[in-house]
Design a protein around this motif. Structure first.
Motif, PDB file in Angstrom:
ATOM      1  N   TYR A 188       0.836  -1.198   0.000  1.00 15.26           N
ATOM      2  CA  TYR A 188       0.000   0.000   0.000  1.00 15.26           C
ATOM      3  C   TYR A 188       0.877   1.257   0.000  1.00 15.26           C
ATOM      4  CZ  TYR A 188      -3.182   3.644   1.517  1.00 15.26           C
ATOM      5  OH  TYR A 188      -3.892   4.822   1.603  1.00 15.26           O
ATOM      6  N   PHE A 189       1.939   1.226   0.794  1.00 21.84           N
ATOM      7  CA  PHE A 189       2.865   2.359   0.831  1.00 21.84           C
ATOM      8  C   PHE A 189       3.505   2.584  -0.536  1.00 21.84           C
ATOM      9  CE2 PHE A 189       7.296   3.872   2.082  1.00 21.84           C
ATOM     10  CZ  PHE A 189       6.916   5.202   2.170  1.00 21.84           C
ATOM     11  N   MET A 190       3.896   1.505  -1.215  1.00 19.57           N
ATOM     12  CA  MET A 190       4.436   1.626  -2.564  1.00 19.57           C
ATOM     13  C   MET A 190       3.394   2.243  -3.499  1.00 19.57           C
ATOM     14  SD  MET A 190       7.611   0.620  -2.696  1.00 19.57           S
ATOM     15  CE  MET A 190       7.942   0.228  -4.409  1.00 19.57           C
ATOM     16  N   GLY A 191       2.138   1.878  -3.292  1.00 17.94           N
ATOM     17  CA  GLY A 191       1.074   2.473  -4.082  1.00 17.94           C
ATOM     18  C   GLY A 191       0.963   3.974  -3.850  1.00 17.94           C
ATOM     19  N   LEU A 192       1.077   4.386  -2.590  1.00 17.17           N
ATOM     20  CA  LEU A 192       1.029   5.813  -2.259  1.00 17.17           C
ATOM     21  C   LEU A 192       2.145   6.592  -2.953  1.00 17.17           C
ATOM     22  CD1 LEU A 192       0.286   5.960   1.593  1.00 17.17           C
ATOM     23  CD2 LEU A 192      -1.173   6.820  -0.245  1.00 17.17           C
ATOM     24  N   ILE A 193       3.353   6.053  -2.880  1.00 19.22           N
ATOM     25  CA  ILE A 193       4.495   6.736  -3.495  1.00 19.22           C
ATOM     26  C   ILE A 193       4.279   6.872  -5.000  1.00 19.22           C
ATOM     27  CG2 ILE A 193       6.969   6.662  -3.949  1.00 19.22           C
ATOM     28  CD1 ILE A 193       7.265   5.003  -1.381  1.00 19.22           C
ATOM     29  N   ASN A 194       3.891   5.778  -5.636  1.00 21.39           N
ATOM     30  CA  ASN A 194       3.691   5.811  -7.078  1.00 21.39           C
ATOM     31  C   ASN A 194       2.538   6.721  -7.471  1.00 21.39           C
ATOM     32  OD1 ASN A 194       5.441   3.755  -8.787  1.00 21.39           O
ATOM     33  ND2 ASN A 194       5.110   2.818  -6.785  1.00 21.39           N
ATOM     34  N   SER A 195       1.543   6.832  -6.611  1.00 20.68           N
ATOM     35  CA  SER A 195       0.440   7.749  -6.876  1.00 20.68           C
ATOM     36  C   SER A 195       0.929   9.186  -6.872  1.00 20.68           C
ATOM     37  CB  SER A 195      -0.663   7.562  -5.829  1.00 20.68           C
ATOM     38  OG  SER A 195      -1.713   8.494  -6.024  1.00 20.68           O
ATOM     39  N   ARG A 196       1.754   9.519  -5.908  1.00 20.13           N
ATOM     40  CA  ARG A 196       2.285  10.883  -5.812  1.00 20.13           C
ATOM     41  C   ARG A 196       3.118  11.248  -7.039  1.00 20.13           C
ATOM     42  NH1 ARG A 196       0.559  14.681  -1.994  1.00 20.13           N
ATOM     43  NH2 ARG A 196       0.136  13.639  -0.009  1.00 20.13           N
ATOM     44  N   LEU A 197       3.770  10.248  -7.604  1.00 18.84           N
ATOM     45  CA  LEU A 197       4.628  10.483  -8.766  1.00 18.84           C
ATOM     46  C   LEU A 197       3.879  10.295 -10.087  1.00 18.84           C
ATOM     47  CD1 LEU A 197       7.853   8.715  -7.456  1.00 18.84           C
ATOM     48  CD2 LEU A 197       7.500  11.172  -7.730  1.00 18.84           C
ATOM     49  N   ARG A 198       2.565  10.098  -9.982  1.00 20.30           N
ATOM     50  CA  ARG A 198       1.708   9.902 -11.160  1.00 20.30           C
ATOM     51  C   ARG A 198       2.109   8.663 -11.961  1.00 20.30           C
ATOM     52  NH1 ARG A 198      -0.227  13.559  -8.475  1.00 20.30           N
ATOM     53  NH2 ARG A 198      -1.476  15.289  -9.285  1.00 20.30           N
ATOM     54  N   LYS A 199       2.680   7.692 -11.286  1.00 20.80           N
ATOM     55  CA  LYS A 199       2.979   6.411 -11.927  1.00 20.80           C
ATOM     56  C   LYS A 199       1.763   5.510 -11.689  1.00 20.80           C
ATOM     57  CE  LYS A 199       7.990   6.860 -11.193  1.00 20.80           C
ATOM     58  NZ  LYS A 199       8.440   6.843 -12.591  1.00 20.80           N
ATOM     59  N   THR A 200       0.716   5.779 -12.443  1.00 20.07           N
ATOM     60  CA  THR A 200      -0.596   5.220 -12.144  1.00 20.07           C
ATOM     61  C   THR A 200      -0.665   3.712 -12.311  1.00 20.07           C
ATOM     62  OG1 THR A 200      -1.597   7.309 -12.842  1.00 20.07           O
ATOM     63  CG2 THR A 200      -3.051   5.410 -12.672  1.00 20.07           C
ATOM     64  N   THR A 201      -0.048   3.186 -13.354  1.00 14.14           N
ATOM     65  CA  THR A 201      -0.086   1.736 -13.569  1.00 14.14           C
ATOM     66  C   THR A 201       0.570   0.999 -12.412  1.00 14.14           C
ATOM     67  OG1 THR A 201      -0.026   2.042 -15.973  1.00 14.14           O
ATOM     68  CG2 THR A 201       0.565  -0.127 -15.135  1.00 14.14           C
ATOM     69  N   ASN A 202       1.722   1.501 -11.970  1.00 19.05           N
ATOM     70  CA  ASN A 202       2.408   0.883 -10.826  1.00 19.05           C
ATOM     71  C   ASN A 202       1.566   0.994  -9.567  1.00 19.05           C
ATOM     72  OD1 ASN A 202       4.581   0.284 -12.449  1.00 19.05           O
ATOM     73  ND2 ASN A 202       5.800   2.038 -11.798  1.00 19.05           N
ATOM     74  N   CYS A 203       0.949   2.151  -9.372  1.00 18.12           N
ATOM     75  CA  CYS A 203       0.107   2.358  -8.202  1.00 18.12           C
ATOM     76  C   CYS A 203      -1.021   1.341  -8.165  1.00 18.12           C
ATOM     77  CB  CYS A 203      -0.453   3.788  -8.202  1.00 18.12           C
ATOM     78  SG  CYS A 203      -1.643   4.101  -6.884  1.00 18.12           S
ATOM     79  N   LEU A 204      -1.702   1.178  -9.278  1.00 19.41           N
ATOM     80  CA  LEU A 204      -2.821   0.228  -9.342  1.00 19.41           C
ATOM     81  C   LEU A 204      -2.366  -1.186  -9.009  1.00 19.41           C
ATOM     82  CD1 LEU A 204      -4.624   1.514 -12.561  1.00 19.41           C
ATOM     83  CD2 LEU A 204      -5.571   1.529 -10.243  1.00 19.41           C
ATOM     84  N   SER A 205      -1.216  -1.560  -9.531  1.00 21.61           N
ATOM     85  CA  SER A 205      -0.711  -2.918  -9.298  1.00 21.61           C
ATOM     86  C   SER A 205      -0.441  -3.172  -7.819  1.00 21.61           C
ATOM     87  CB  SER A 205       0.568  -3.124 -10.111  1.00 21.61           C
ATOM     88  OG  SER A 205       1.124  -4.397  -9.854  1.00 21.61           O
ATOM     89  N   TYR A 206       0.275  -2.249  -7.175  1.00 19.64           N
ATOM     90  CA  TYR A 206       0.597  -2.419  -5.755  1.00 19.64           C
ATOM     91  C   TYR A 206      -0.651  -2.405  -4.884  1.00 19.64           C
ATOM     92  CZ  TYR A 206       5.669  -1.858  -6.395  1.00 19.64           C
ATOM     93  OH  TYR A 206       6.986  -2.035  -6.743  1.00 19.64           O
ATOM     94  N   VAL A 207      -1.544  -1.466  -5.150  1.00 16.69           N
ATOM     95  CA  VAL A 207      -2.719  -1.319  -4.290  1.00 16.69           C
ATOM     96  C   VAL A 207      -3.669  -2.500  -4.441  1.00 16.69           C
ATOM     97  CG1 VAL A 207      -4.711   0.127  -3.756  1.00 16.69           C
ATOM     98  CG2 VAL A 207      -2.517   1.183  -4.279  1.00 16.69           C
ATOM     99  N   MET A 208      -3.791  -3.032  -5.636  1.00 21.00           N
ATOM    100  CA  MET A 208      -4.653  -4.205  -5.818  1.00 21.00           C
ATOM    101  C   MET A 208      -4.130  -5.406  -5.044  1.00 21.00           C
ATOM    102  SD  MET A 208      -5.714  -3.987  -9.837  1.00 21.00           S
ATOM    103  CE  MET A 208      -6.940  -2.791 -10.419  1.00 21.00           C
ATOM    104  N   GLU A 209      -2.807  -5.538  -5.001  1.00 23.26           N
ATOM    105  CA  GLU A 209      -2.225  -6.632  -4.210  1.00 23.26           C
ATOM    106  C   GLU A 209      -2.523  -6.439  -2.727  1.00 23.26           C
ATOM    107  OE1 GLU A 209       1.716  -8.489  -5.875  1.00 23.26           O
ATOM    108  OE2 GLU A 209       1.877  -6.304  -6.013  1.00 23.26           O
ATOM    109  N   ALA A 210      -2.387  -5.211  -2.251  1.00 23.34           N
ATOM    110  CA  ALA A 210      -2.687  -4.933  -0.845  1.00 23.34           C
ATOM    111  C   ALA A 210      -4.166  -5.168  -0.554  1.00 23.34           C
ATOM    112  CB  ALA A 210      -2.305  -3.492  -0.506  1.00 23.34           C
ATOM    113  N   LEU A 211      -5.014  -4.706  -1.454  1.00 21.53           N
ATOM    114  CA  LEU A 211      -6.462  -4.845  -1.261  1.00 21.53           C
ATOM    115  C   LEU A 211      -6.882  -6.303  -1.182  1.00 21.53           C
ATOM    116  CD1 LEU A 211      -9.284  -3.596  -1.110  1.00 21.53           C
ATOM    117  CD2 LEU A 211      -9.324  -3.560  -3.622  1.00 21.53           C
ATOM    118  N   ALA A 212      -6.270  -7.157  -1.987  1.00 21.91           N
ATOM    119  CA  ALA A 212      -6.609  -8.580  -1.965  1.00 21.91           C
ATOM    120  C   ALA A 212      -6.405  -9.154  -0.566  1.00 21.91           C
ATOM    121  CB  ALA A 212      -5.762  -9.339  -2.984  1.00 21.91           C
TER     122      ALA A 212
END
Length: 257
Positions: A188-212
């Motif tokens: 989730y933290f990796m998702g936050l960082i990637n979101s801040r940097l507008r790396k949206t594809t990476n953000c989605l990937s990390y957050v979906m793993e956390a959400l699961a």
């Protein structure tokens, strides 16, 4: 931690050179071999070296205190601030440099605690101290050191630095056994960082793993946080239906907590 590594850590902590420690006891080259764990000295040499460092020779690890540190870390991840503060005071009173495994783990976890209680300057100073003996860290402490270094960067809005240091922590994961709840928090933290940097594809990937994971264990609050971040990401790539669905799930999941 091996004897040589403990010796090197203590020497660096005391800001003493190889030559200064070796003088009058053994040769510099022999001390270097000991610190690199290439040679095991006799007990008398060990005693003299640690005596010169004004530190008792290492003893066996007290596993109960390490268990307490693990418990404190879980409290920090769960953001239970009152309990975290109480445990911090208790641990501060029983941990000393004489047991290096406990001491180093505690120092690294203190970074996360300071950031949780908004003492970012204390966290920065502690990170600088740990950097002096970074090369003595085992893989697990290396992972948490860079993870919390990234968290500090994120806190002060240095998102590029946060990603760089988080990637160093992530590189250690294949050699570690990390519990699923901890891994989900990191993702989730990796998702936050990637979101801040507008790396949206990476953000989605990390957050979906956390959400699961959070869905599987009915972690409603954390699942809601994931849905919000997903909603933001979908909006950015103009997937408005998915964004609306994510925001709706965030409200529904959050109300179930």
């Amino acid at each position: 931690m091996e004897l040589g590594t403990k010796l090197r850590f203590t020497r660096k902590k005391k800001k003493m050179t190889l030559a200064e420690l070796a003088e009058g006891i053994i040769s510099v080259s022999y001390l270097s071999k000991i610190e690199n764990n290439d040679n095991i000295p006799d007990k008398e040499v060990i005693s003299l070296l640690f005596e010169k460092l004004d530190t008792p020779a290492p003893k066996n690890l007290d596993s109960s205190i390490m268990d307490d540190l693990d418990e404190w870390y879980k409290v920090l991840v769960d953001k239970e601030s009152n309990q975290a503060a109480t445990m911090f005071k208790e641990l501060s009173g029983i941990i000393s440099e004489h047991n290096l495994e406990e001491y180093i783990s505690f120092e690294i976890l203190k970074v996360k605690y300071y950031l949780m209680v908004n003492q970012s300057e204390e966290a920065r100073e502690l990170l600088e101290e740990i950097a002096d003996y970074e090369d003595t860290l085992n893989v697990r402490n290396f992972f948490y050191y860079y993870r919390f270094k990234a968290l500090y960067d994120y806190t002060v809005h240095d998102f590029q630095g946060a990603l760089r240091h988080a990637k160093k922590a992530e590189a250690a994961l294949p050699t570690l056994l990390v519990e699923e709840w901890d891994l989900a928090d990191f993702r989730y933290f990796m998702g936050l960082i990637n979101s801040r940097l507008r790396k949206t594809t990476n953000c989605l990937s990390y957050v979906m793993e956390a959400l699961a994971y959070y869905n599987a264990v009915y972690g409603y609050n954390r699942a809601a946080e994931c849905h919000v971040l997903l909603g933001i990401s979908y909006e950015r790539i103009h997937e408005y239906e998915k964004a609306e669905e994510s925001y709706l799930l965030a409200r529904q999941t959050g109300s179930s907590a």
